[in-house]
Each structure stands twice: as structure tokens, then as C-alpha cells.
Scaffold this active site. Structure first.
Site, PDB file in Angstrom:
ATOM      1  N   HIS A   1      23.275 -89.934   2.180  1.00 52.56           N
ATOM      2  CA  HIS A   1      23.153 -90.852   3.320  1.00 52.56           C
ATOM      3  C   HIS A   1      24.226 -91.931   3.362  1.00 52.56           C
ATOM      4  CE1 HIS A   1      21.072 -93.192   0.184  1.00 52.56           C
ATOM      5  NE2 HIS A   1      21.395 -94.240   0.896  1.00 52.56           N
TER       6      HIS A   1
HETATM    7  C1  UD1 Z   1      20.122 -98.330   4.458  1.00 54.62           C
HETATM    8  C2  UD1 Z   1      20.909 -99.280   3.549  1.00 54.62           C
HETATM    9  C3  UD1 Z   1      21.435 -98.514   2.361  1.00 54.62           C
HETATM   10  C4  UD1 Z   1      20.301 -97.797   1.641  1.00 54.62           C
HETATM   11  C5  UD1 Z   1      19.522 -96.927   2.600  1.00 54.62           C
HETATM   12  C6  UD1 Z   1      18.328 -96.367   1.902  1.00 54.62           C
HETATM   13  C7  UD1 Z   1      22.129-101.109   4.683  1.00 54.62           C
HETATM   14  C8  UD1 Z   1      23.450-101.578   5.125  1.00 54.62           C
HETATM   15  N1  UD1 Z   1      22.067 -99.820   4.261  1.00 54.62           N
HETATM   16  O1  UD1 Z   1      21.016 -97.350   4.955  1.00 54.62           O
HETATM   17  O2  UD1 Z   1      22.034 -99.428   1.459  1.00 54.62           O
HETATM   18  O3  UD1 Z   1      20.860 -97.017   0.615  1.00 54.62           O
HETATM   19  O4  UD1 Z   1      19.069 -97.729   3.716  1.00 54.62           O
HETATM   20  O5  UD1 Z   1      17.810 -95.254   2.540  1.00 54.62           O
HETATM   21  O6  UD1 Z   1      21.173-101.846   4.702  1.00 54.62           O
HETATM   22  N2  UD1 Z   1      16.872 -94.677  11.149  1.00 54.62           N
HETATM   23  C9  UD1 Z   1      15.861 -94.014  11.779  1.00 54.62           C
HETATM   24  N3  UD1 Z   1      14.612 -94.101  11.230  1.00 54.62           N
HETATM   25  C10 UD1 Z   1      14.349 -94.817  10.117  1.00 54.62           C
HETATM   26  C11 UD1 Z   1      15.403 -95.478   9.477  1.00 54.62           C
HETATM   27  C12 UD1 Z   1      16.662 -95.401  10.009  1.00 54.62           C
HETATM   28  O7  UD1 Z   1      16.041 -93.365  12.795  1.00 54.62           O
HETATM   29  O8  UD1 Z   1      13.186 -94.869   9.674  1.00 54.62           O
HETATM   30  C13 UD1 Z   1      18.214 -94.647  11.743  1.00 54.62           C
HETATM   31  C14 UD1 Z   1      18.615 -96.040  12.229  1.00 54.62           C
HETATM   32  O9  UD1 Z   1      18.134 -96.311  13.506  1.00 54.62           O
HETATM   33  C15 UD1 Z   1      20.099 -95.993  12.155  1.00 54.62           C
HETATM   34  C16 UD1 Z   1      20.361 -95.076  10.963  1.00 54.62           C
HETATM   35  O10 UD1 Z   1      19.176 -94.333  10.752  1.00 54.62           O
HETATM   36  O11 UD1 Z   1      20.646 -95.402  13.297  1.00 54.62           O
HETATM   37  C17 UD1 Z   1      20.730 -95.852   9.727  1.00 54.62           C
HETATM   38  O12 UD1 Z   1      19.712 -96.789   9.357  1.00 54.62           O
HETATM   39  P1  UD1 Z   1      20.073 -98.167   8.610  1.00 54.62           P
HETATM   40  O13 UD1 Z   1      18.848 -98.811   8.098  1.00 54.62           O
HETATM   41  O14 UD1 Z   1      20.965 -99.002   9.466  1.00 54.62           O
HETATM   42  O15 UD1 Z   1      20.974 -97.714   7.391  1.00 54.62           O
HETATM   43  P2  UD1 Z   1      20.721 -96.582   6.319  1.00 54.62           P
HETATM   44  O16 UD1 Z   1      21.791 -95.566   6.420  1.00 54.62           O
HETATM   45  O17 UD1 Z   1      19.300 -96.145   6.373  1.00 54.62           O
HETATM   46  N1  UDP Z   2      13.232 -90.701  -1.967  1.00 57.11           N
HETATM   47  C1  UDP Z   2      12.040 -90.213  -1.416  1.00 57.11           C
HETATM   48  N2  UDP Z   2      12.113 -89.192  -0.506  1.00 57.11           N
HETATM   49  C2  UDP Z   2      13.288 -88.611  -0.133  1.00 57.11           C
HETATM   50  C3  UDP Z   2      14.491 -89.113  -0.697  1.00 57.11           C
HETATM   51  C4  UDP Z   2      14.412 -90.166  -1.600  1.00 57.11           C
HETATM   52  O1  UDP Z   2      10.960 -90.697  -1.750  1.00 57.11           O
HETATM   53  O2  UDP Z   2      13.276 -87.693   0.690  1.00 57.11           O
HETATM   54  C5  UDP Z   2      13.156 -91.833  -2.907  1.00 57.11           C
HETATM   55  C6  UDP Z   2      13.871 -91.638  -4.214  1.00 57.11           C
HETATM   56  O3  UDP Z   2      13.044 -91.030  -5.196  1.00 57.11           O
HETATM   57  C7  UDP Z   2      14.218 -93.061  -4.602  1.00 57.11           C
HETATM   58  C8  UDP Z   2      14.484 -93.714  -3.270  1.00 57.11           C
HETATM   59  O4  UDP Z   2      13.843 -92.908  -2.289  1.00 57.11           O
HETATM   60  O5  UDP Z   2      13.099 -93.685  -5.224  1.00 57.11           O
HETATM   61  C9  UDP Z   2      15.960 -93.823  -3.022  1.00 57.11           C
HETATM   62  O6  UDP Z   2      16.184 -94.223  -1.722  1.00 57.11           O
HETATM   63  P1  UDP Z   2      17.583 -93.969  -0.989  1.00 57.11           P
HETATM   64  O7  UDP Z   2      18.327 -92.869  -1.658  1.00 57.11           O
HETATM   65  O8  UDP Z   2      17.269 -93.843   0.449  1.00 57.11           O
HETATM   66  O9  UDP Z   2      18.310 -95.378  -1.179  1.00 57.11           O
HETATM   67  P2  UDP Z   2      19.314 -95.979  -2.259  1.00 57.11           P
HETATM   68  O10 UDP Z   2      18.637 -95.952  -3.581  1.00 57.11           O
HETATM   69  O11 UDP Z   2      20.573 -95.189  -2.206  1.00 57.11           O
HETATM   70  O12 UDP Z   2      19.555 -97.359  -1.758  1.00 57.11           O
END
Ligand code: UD1
Ligand code: UDP
Length: 364
Positions: free
Chosen positions: A207
Site C-alpha cells: 500500500h
Molecule cells: C495510511 C497511512 C500509512 C499507513 C496506512 C495503513 C498516512 C499519510 N498514511 O495510508 O502511513 O501505513 O494508512 O494502512 O496517514 N480508503 C478507503 N477506505 C478506507 C481507507 C482508505 O477507500 O477505509 C481510501 C482513501 O479514501 C484514500 C486511499 O484509500 O483514497 C488512501 O487512504 P489514506 O488514509 O489517505 O492513506 P493510506 O494509503 O491508507
Molecule cells: N492487517 C490486517 N489485515 C490485512 C492486512 C494487514 O489485519 O488485510 C494488519 C497487520 O497484521 C498489521 C496491520 O494490519 O497488524 C498493518 O497495517 P498496514 O500494513 O495497513 O499499516 P502499516 O503498518 O504499514 O502502517
């Protein structure tokens, strides 16, 4: 009675705050712990499922922020959270991790003169092109309590001239959640349900914007996963950011049967899949740590990591973004060339208790 307010917003935040919420229950007379969910992550599979799996109470406040550019998302959280802090006047704001919700909450609270505790402080990738790196640095600068998960964090904070009395080496809180659920993974049926055999499949997650926002990079990554899925069935639970891009670039079609794309999985299901995987390939922060705890081989498709203990002590292989190299290391691991690992210091399931004790001692 002192009031503590934790601010969470994204999937990994929920996992990090659950053990702390439990630990505060022992101090019911001294502190009241409230949770504010910013709504940065909002799909049930990115949010609700974690509250259920982790036994977290419903958040006391929900800001409903959703996605947007960095500035939009951060600014909206700041505006809405300011109202909550003005009304509630907490004695401490607690922020876990490195997401935009973490940064926004730390900024608002510190400017209102409310002390801030950062859980997972001091981690550095030394790569400012990562949005999380900026979030980590700024959050640490304005925080009063810096709770550190691995030794590199202490070194980094000292190098930045942080007062020694703010730094607390407490271990890794994400591992508290994992440790609490580890034994029950043996009874989980997801591996069989997906038609997989233990130790005979690959699990992948991606991601990071650097891997999934660029069409060429994402296409090359999918090609690599397709090739590896010829060696072993490969399960790929797809993050919403990645899902959107796969669809936008037309890369989610004509996939081999052995490359199994799923919705994001619940916490327990995902842990079970990770525990019994032969190999995990990822760009996640938390998954690098969880595989190290479980002794599962992990390839990290990034140029750097803010969690170097997973390389030095654990089972993580930091391979970079050259996908030929990723494939070669993956083939080596599938061929039996694996790396032994140990569990890092204080990754023992008691981090939440240590943090709660320090907070209560200092503020109650
Ligand atoms: C965010 C964090 C990242 C973390 C990740 C964990 C920031 C800058 N990034 O990245 O550090 O590793 O979460 O997973 O805070 N979206 C949906 N549904 C959801 C969530 C997100 O559709 O439930 C969409 C959002 O609308 C957006 C995109 O996914 O278009 C990215 O979401 P966003 O929270 O901005 O950043 P992540 O890539 O999830
Ligand atoms: N995780 C989960 N379901 C998934 C993918 C990840 O429960 O489909 C959990 C994973 O075990 C870990 C956390 O989500 O505990 C990590 O989140 P993510 O990779 O989104 O964020 P990051 O750690 O990179 O910020």
C-alpha cells in the site's frame, strides 16, 4: 481523576491502542481513557472489524474525516479535533504510529498546551519522500512522552537532541496485540478455508504510494506476484489505495487462479494467514514486526526501513525495489535458504502495561 484522550484513525492505530486501553482499566480510579477515531480509515474492513476483533469499545468521538490530499486530510482532522479538545480538556493526548491522524492530533494538542504522548516514537527511515517520516519527526518534536519500541529509536531521538527524561524504552505495543491472540491462531480455519496448506503459500500486502501509485511500478509488481504464484499459491489482501489503483490502471483482470486477491482481512484472520505462511512479501511497517515476532520469513519491498531491528535481529529481508532481486530472494527462501531470527528486547506483550504505569505515575 485525570482524563486521557487517544487519537486513532488508521488500521495499524487501532491495533496499537487496544492493549493500552486494556492496561488503563487497572487504573480506573486514577484515569479515564477516551478514544477519538478520526475516520481516516472508514470501510468496515479497515476499521470496524478491528474494534470487534480487538475488543475495543466504540470510540467516544468519531470525526468522519475520510480521505483527501495530505493537507486536506490533516487540516480537517485538526479542525474537528480542536473542537473535541476544547470541550473535553484532556490532561494528556496519546497518539500511536505515524499516520496523518497522528501528526494532526499531536499538532493540535501541543498548540493548546496539552501534553502529548507518542507511542512508537523515534523510528526513522531517513527518507523524507515518505509521508510517514515527516509525521514521525514532527510528532516527536512536539511530544512530551516518547515511548520507544526498539533501540534504534532511542539512538535517533538522542541524535536529535531530545531530553533524556522524555524517552521511555517500553517495547513494541503492536506485539502486545499479537501476543494476546497468538495461541488462538492454531484454531483458526482460514488457511484450510482458502484451500491452502500451512507453510506452503505466500502472503503479500502492498500500500505504499511509492509501490502502488505509479502505474509502471504497480504493473511490474503484479507481474512479479503472478510469476511467484506459479511457485506457490499467493494470497494478496488488497488495501483500498491499491484496490483503487489496480482498477484505475486495469491491472486487476486476467489474473492466474493461483494469485488470490481478497478484500482487506480482519485482524485475526490475517494473523493466522501470516503465522502459517512460508513467505510474506510486503511494504507494511507493522507486518515487518509481526513476521519477526512469529519467525516467519519476510521480504520488504522498500529501499529503507524505520524498523531496523527486524533486519538485524529478526527474519526480515530488506531487498529494495528492484523486482528481479525480490524474485531471486523469494526463490531462495522457497528453496530453503532462510534467515534465523530472534524476538527483539521487550517485545513481550507487556508494553501497554509499562506505558500505562509511566503515564499514571507522572500525571495522576
Ligand atoms: C495510511 C497511512 C500509512 C499507513 C496506512 C495503513 C498516512 C499519510 N498514511 O495510508 O502511513 O501505513 O494508512 O494502512 O496517514 N480508503 C478507503 N477506505 C478506507 C481507507 C482508505 O477507500 O477505509 C481510501 C482513501 O479514501 C484514500 C486511499 O484509500 O483514497 C488512501 O487512504 P489514506 O488514509 O489517505 O492513506 P493510506 O494509503 O491508507
Ligand atoms: N492487517 C490486517 N489485515 C490485512 C492486512 C494487514 O489485519 O488485510 C494488519 C497487520 O497484521 C498489521 C496491520 O494490519 O497488524 C498493518 O497495517 P498496514 O500494513 O495497513 O499499516 P502499516 O503498518 O504499514 O502502517
Amino acid at each position: 481523576m485525570k482524563k486521557l484522550l487517544s487519537v486513532v484513525g488508521a488500521r495499524p492505530n487501532f491495533i496499537k491502542i487496544a492493549p493500552l486501553d486494556k492496561a488503563f482499566k487497572k487504573y480506573r480510579k486514577e484515569v479515564k481513557h477516551l478514544i477519538c477515531h478520526t475516520g481516516q480509515h472508514f470501510d468496515d474492513r479497515m476499521s470496524k472489524v478491528f474494534f470487534e476483533d480487538l475488543g475495543l469499545p466504540r470510540p467516544d468521538f468519531y470525526l468522519g474525516i475520510g480521505g483527501g490530499s495530505h493537507a486536506e486530510q490533516t487540516a480537517r482532522i485538526m479542525l474537528e479535533l480542536e473542537k473535541v479538545l476544547l470541550a473535553e480538556k484532556p490532561d494528556l493526548v496519546i497518539v500511536p504510529g505515524d499516520v496523518n491522524s497522528t501528526l494532526a492530533a499531536a499538532l493540535v494538542a501541543s498548540k493548546m498546551g496539552i501534553p502529548v504522548a507518542h507511542v512508537e516514537a523515534g523510528l526513522r527511515s531517513f527518507d523524507n519522500t515518505m509521508p510517514e517520516e515527516i509525521n514521525r519527526i514532527v510528532t516527536d518534536v512536539v511530544s512530551d512522552y516518547l515511548f520507544v519500541s526498539e533501540h534504534s529509536g532511542i539512538r535517533n531521538l538522542r541524535d536529535e537532541g531530545v531530553d533524556e527524561h522524555k524517552i521511555h524504552f517500553v517495547g513494541n505495543i503492536m506485539i502486545d496485540s499479537l501476543e494476546a491472540h497468538y495461541e488462538m491462531l492454531e484454531n483458526n480455519t482460514i488457511v484450510g478455508q482458502m484451500g491452502l496448506e500451512p507453510e506452503n503459500y505466500i502472503l503479500a500486502t502492498f500500500h505504499r504510494p511509492s509501490n502502488v501509485d505509479d502505474q509502471e511500478n504497480l504493473k511490474a509488481l503484479m507481474d512479479t506476484l503472478k510469476r511467484l504464484s506459479k511457485e506457490r499459491p499467493l494470497v494478496f489482501p488488497v488495501h483500498p489505495r491499491t484496490r483503487k489503483n489496480l482498477a484505475a490502471f486495469g491491472l486487476d483482470k486476467r489474473l492466474p487462479k493461483s494469485l488470490i486477491l481478497t478484500e482487506p482481512l480482519g485482524y485475526i484472520e490475517f494473523l493466522a494467514l501470516m503465522r502459517y505462511a512460508e513467505l510474506v512479501i510486503t511494504d507494511s511497517g507493522g507486518i515487518q514486526e509481526e513476521t519477526t515476532y512469529m519467525g516467519v520469513q519476510c521480504i520488504t519491498v522498500r529501499k529503507n526501513t524505520e524498523r531496523p531491528v527486524t533486519i538485524d535481529v529478526g527474519t526480515n529481508h530488506l531487498v529494495g525495489t528492484d523486482l528481479e532481486k525480490v524474485e531471486k530472494v523469494a526463490m531462495d527462501i522457497l528453496g530453503g535458504i532462510t534467515k534465523p531470527g530472534r524476538i527483539p528486547e521487550l517485545w513481550d506483550g507487556k508494553t501497554g502495561k509499562r506505558i500505562a504505569e509511566i503515564i499514571v505515575e507522572n500525571i495522576a
